[in-house]
Motif scaffolding. Structure first.
Motif, PDB file in Angstrom:
ATOM      1  N   LYS A  91       0.810  -1.229   0.000  1.00 50.97           N
ATOM      2  CA  LYS A  91       0.000   0.000   0.000  1.00 50.97           C
ATOM      3  C   LYS A  91       0.838   1.272   0.000  1.00 50.97           C
ATOM      4  CE  LYS A  91      -2.023  -0.745   3.895  1.00 50.97           C
ATOM      5  NZ  LYS A  91      -1.364  -1.989   4.317  1.00 50.97           N
ATOM      6  N   ASP A 150      -8.718   1.414   7.335  1.00 53.78           N
ATOM      7  CA  ASP A 150     -10.119   1.823   7.472  1.00 53.78           C
ATOM      8  C   ASP A 150     -10.420   3.077   6.669  1.00 53.78           C
ATOM      9  OD1 ASP A 150      -8.480   3.584   8.778  1.00 53.78           O
ATOM     10  OD2 ASP A 150      -9.739   3.778  10.557  1.00 53.78           O
ATOM     11  N   GLN A 151      -9.552   3.426   5.747  1.00 52.52           N
ATOM     12  CA  GLN A 151      -9.719   4.722   5.080  1.00 52.52           C
ATOM     13  C   GLN A 151     -10.973   4.758   4.205  1.00 52.52           C
ATOM     14  OE1 GLN A 151      -7.275   7.483   5.860  1.00 52.52           O
ATOM     15  NE2 GLN A 151      -7.639   5.951   7.433  1.00 52.52           N
ATOM     16  N   GLY A 200      -0.811   4.430   8.821  1.00 51.36           N
ATOM     17  CA  GLY A 200      -0.119   3.463   9.677  1.00 51.36           C
ATOM     18  C   GLY A 200       0.971   4.156  10.493  1.00 51.36           C
ATOM     19  N   ALA A 201       1.629   5.160   9.886  1.00 52.92           N
ATOM     20  CA  ALA A 201       2.695   5.885  10.594  1.00 52.92           C
ATOM     21  C   ALA A 201       2.123   6.596  11.821  1.00 52.92           C
ATOM     22  CB  ALA A 201       3.366   6.885   9.654  1.00 52.92           C
TER      23      ALA A 201
HETATM   24  O1   DC Z   1       0.315   0.078   7.574  1.00 55.56           O
HETATM   25  P1   DC Z   1       1.198  -0.173   8.816  1.00 55.56           P
HETATM   26  O2   DC Z   1       1.789  -1.547   8.861  1.00 55.56           O
HETATM   27  O3   DC Z   1       2.218   0.898   8.990  1.00 55.56           O
HETATM   28  O4   DC Z   1       0.180  -0.060  10.040  1.00 55.56           O
HETATM   29  C1   DC Z   1       0.592  -0.254  11.370  1.00 55.56           C
HETATM   30  C2   DC Z   1      -0.573  -0.719  12.225  1.00 55.56           C
HETATM   31  O5   DC Z   1      -1.480   0.346  12.407  1.00 55.56           O
HETATM   32  C3   DC Z   1      -1.388  -1.881  11.670  1.00 55.56           C
HETATM   33  O6   DC Z   1      -1.077  -3.089  12.318  1.00 55.56           O
HETATM   34  C4   DC Z   1      -2.813  -1.535  11.960  1.00 55.56           C
HETATM   35  C5   DC Z   1      -2.827  -0.102  12.345  1.00 55.56           C
HETATM   36  N1   DC Z   1      -3.566   0.748  11.418  1.00 55.56           N
HETATM   37  C6   DC Z   1      -4.899   0.891  11.652  1.00 55.56           C
HETATM   38  O7   DC Z   1      -5.448   0.274  12.555  1.00 55.56           O
HETATM   39  N2   DC Z   1      -5.613   1.748  10.876  1.00 55.56           N
HETATM   40  C7   DC Z   1      -5.034   2.413   9.869  1.00 55.56           C
HETATM   41  N3   DC Z   1      -5.767   3.263   9.146  1.00 55.56           N
HETATM   42  C8   DC Z   1      -3.658   2.240   9.604  1.00 55.56           C
HETATM   43  C9   DC Z   1      -2.950   1.382  10.398  1.00 55.56           C
END
Ligand code: DC
Length: 244
Positions: A34, A149-150, A53-54
């Motif tokens: 992604k 969840d976007q 995620g960051a």
């Molecule tokens: O995309 P990532 O691996 O950097 O995301 C890290 C964690 O954050 C992932 O295990 C779930 C959470 N996350 C979330 O719950 N909702 C989001 N919109 C993005 C990430």
């Protein structure tokens, strides 16, 4: 904050500068590519990128820094509320400051990965970060935003919503390759186990679990290169019009 209005010619929402709103969401489990896909897509058509995620990793980093129990919502929220989370989307990859500090590579550490899904399952953490994500979209209304969840929860009215998938083994291989490019020595089995554990938690939480948003365009990336995935997304964006 930017005022939205509707452009009478295109019937699209516009921001104060007159550009029409174009929100593209990309969701999916870890290791589906992604972040890389979002960055390339955004560069090709001149959109900003938001790596949500960051933001969750930033909260997990804060929890580790203060030695808090990641499942203790009251403590986590008290600490989060005492710190600002600022993102600079003009910087690539996005610059995130947590309480004024740039966590840098620590955001990608195994310690953060062990607890980030627990922290991300806390409803009040999600409420705060979702609010911030919507504010960011008001300021940057031409945006590719990626996460879990976007398209389902944060921007259900996005212009286009995508959901990326890939089998677990392939996702682990990609994550190993990414970490090795960053100069890290990693154990594939550990990466696979950690990714599967995170996915389980992300899918089973009650608040905004990882799901394919209704009506989202699903792309199975198992046999596709990064460029292939980017092309499929760009085709849809260009079909929509309103990009160079
Ligand atoms: O995309 P990532 O691996 O950097 O995301 C890290 C964690 O954050 C992932 O295990 C779930 C959470 N996350 C979330 O719950 N909702 C989001 N919109 C993005 C990430």
């Amino acid at each position: 904050m930017v005022d939205d209005a509707t452009d009478p010619k295109t019937d699209r929402r516009t921001d104060a500068s007159g550009s029409s709103r174009l929100i593209v969401t990309i969701d999916g489990p870890a290791g589906t590519g992604k972040s890389s896909v979002a960055r390339v897509v955004a560069d090709r058509v001149g959109l900003f990128v938001l790596d949500t995620g960051a933001m969750y990793r930033g909260v997990a980093w804060l929890v580790l820094k203060y030695g808090i129990d990641p499942g203790d919502e009251r403590e986590v929220i008290a600490t989060l509320d005492a710190h600002s989370i600022d993102l600079d989307l003009s910087h690539r990859p996005v610059h995130i400051l947590v309480g004024g500090v740039d966590p840098g590579e620590a955001l990608r550490s195994a310690a953060v990965e062990r607890i980030v899904s627990t922290v991300a399952a806390l409803p009040q953490v999600r409420t705060r970060l979702v609010e911030k994500q919507r504010e960011i979209a008001e300021r940057h209304p031409r945006l590719v935003t990626e996460g879990r969840d976007q398209g389902s929860t944060v921007f259900p009215d996005a212009t286009l919503r995508f959901y990326l998938t890939a089998s677990a083994g392939i996702r682990a291989d990609r994550r190993v390759a990414q970490r090795e490019r960053e100069g890290q020595i990693v154990d594939r089995q550990e990466i696979l186990a950690s990714m599967e554990a995170r996915d389980r938690l992300d899918r089973s939480r009650t608040d905004a679990p990882l799901v394919k948003p209704d009506g989202a365009i699903e792309i199975d990336t198992d046999h596709l290169s990064l460029e292939d995935v980017v092309d499929r997304i760009l085709d849809r964006i260009r079909d929509h019009g309103d990009v160079s």
